[in-house]
Design a protein around this motif. Structure first.
Motif, short mmCIF file in Angstrom:
data_model
loop_
_atom_site.label_atom_id
_atom_site.label_comp_id
_atom_site.label_asym_id
_atom_site.label_seq_id
_atom_site.Cartn_x
_atom_site.Cartn_y
_atom_site.Cartn_z
N ALA A 46 -7.70 0.57 -2.06
CA ALA A 46 -7.64 0.15 -0.50
C ALA A 46 -8.59 0.99 0.52
CB ALA A 46 -6.48 -0.05 0.30
N GLU A 106 -2.10 -5.82 7.36
CA GLU A 106 -3.40 -5.55 7.27
C GLU A 106 -3.60 -4.10 7.89
OE1 GLU A 106 -5.60 -7.00 5.62
OE2 GLU A 106 -4.75 -9.06 5.38
N SER A 151 -2.66 1.90 -5.17
CA SER A 151 -2.91 0.90 -4.54
C SER A 151 -3.78 1.57 -3.08
CB SER A 151 -1.61 0.07 -3.78
OG SER A 151 -0.93 0.96 -3.08
N LEU A 184 0.82 -1.28 0.09
CA LEU A 184 -0.12 0.12 -0.08
C LEU A 184 0.85 1.27 0.09
CD1 LEU A 184 -2.84 -0.89 2.72
CD2 LEU A 184 -2.95 -1.23 0.13
#
Length: 204
Positions: A86, A191, A82, A77
């Motif tokens: 996200a 995450e 990206s 990310l």
């Protein structure tokens, strides 16, 4: 025992052995000061570096700057594209925030990627930004209720309990937060999650 816990234990012993009421009250006041400090999260976590006030005001004005900032710790990310996918934000909004984060040293650009800087930010309960910060993320938590999955947790309850147990629960929650931070500190960045916790008196 930590140094703080050892000091508290010694004060308890001295209070029990005190021969006068005034001396017992003196030790009680010192114990209360330790308990008061223990209930402040920044005292447990330690203070972090500070950025200029104008930059703090921008950083906490919305959930977006901190979300993008922390998202760049995840290797997948670190590009505008990206991050846009996200966080479901336009590339223009992502780039605008990345450039501002870069200008204050919270991220740095390497080719097409933006990497996190070394600086950390933490607010104390006395900061005038704290209300906005909590509000931003609780609004995001409310939105996440619409599509909760098995990896998420939402819990709400109203309880009645003794005054002593109120302090016990707050102490346990603070220790849990501290433990969570230690886990996160040594965890691989894969995450992007938000943790919010509420425990408050309904009688104002």
């Amino acid at each position: 025992h930590t140094t703080q816990e050892s000091n508290f234990f010694l004060l308890m012993v001295q209070q029990d052995r005190a021969g006068t009421k005034s001396l017992r009250e003196y030790f009680r006041r010192q114990m209360d000061e330790i308990l008061k400090a223990r209930m402040v999260l920044t005292e447990r976590m330690g203070k972090s570096q500070q950025i200029e006030e104008k930059n703090r005001s921008w950083y906490y004005s919305s959930w977006i700057p901190s979300a993008i900032h922390i998202a760049t710790t995840i290797p997948t990310l670190r590009t505008v594209e990206s991050l846009s996918q996200a966080l479901r934000l336009s590339p223009e909004k992502i780039l605008e925030n990345l450039e501002q984060l870069e200008s204050i040293g919270l991220v740095h650009k390497q080719g097409l990627e933006f990497h996190p800087g070394q600086q950390q930010i933490r607010l104390g309960k006395d900061s005038h930004h704290i209300l906005k910060h909590h509000t931003n993320w609780r609004l995001q938590a409310m939105q996440s209720l619409e599509d909760e999955d098995l990896n998420e947790l939402h819990y709400s309850a109203v309880v009645s309990l003794s005054a002593n147990d109120v302090m016990k629960i707050k102490d346990l929650l603070l220790e849990s937060i501290k433990s969570n931070i230690e886990i996160v500190k040594h965890s691989k960045e894969e995450e992007l999650y938000c943790l919010t916790m509420d425990f408050f008196n309904l009688r104002k």
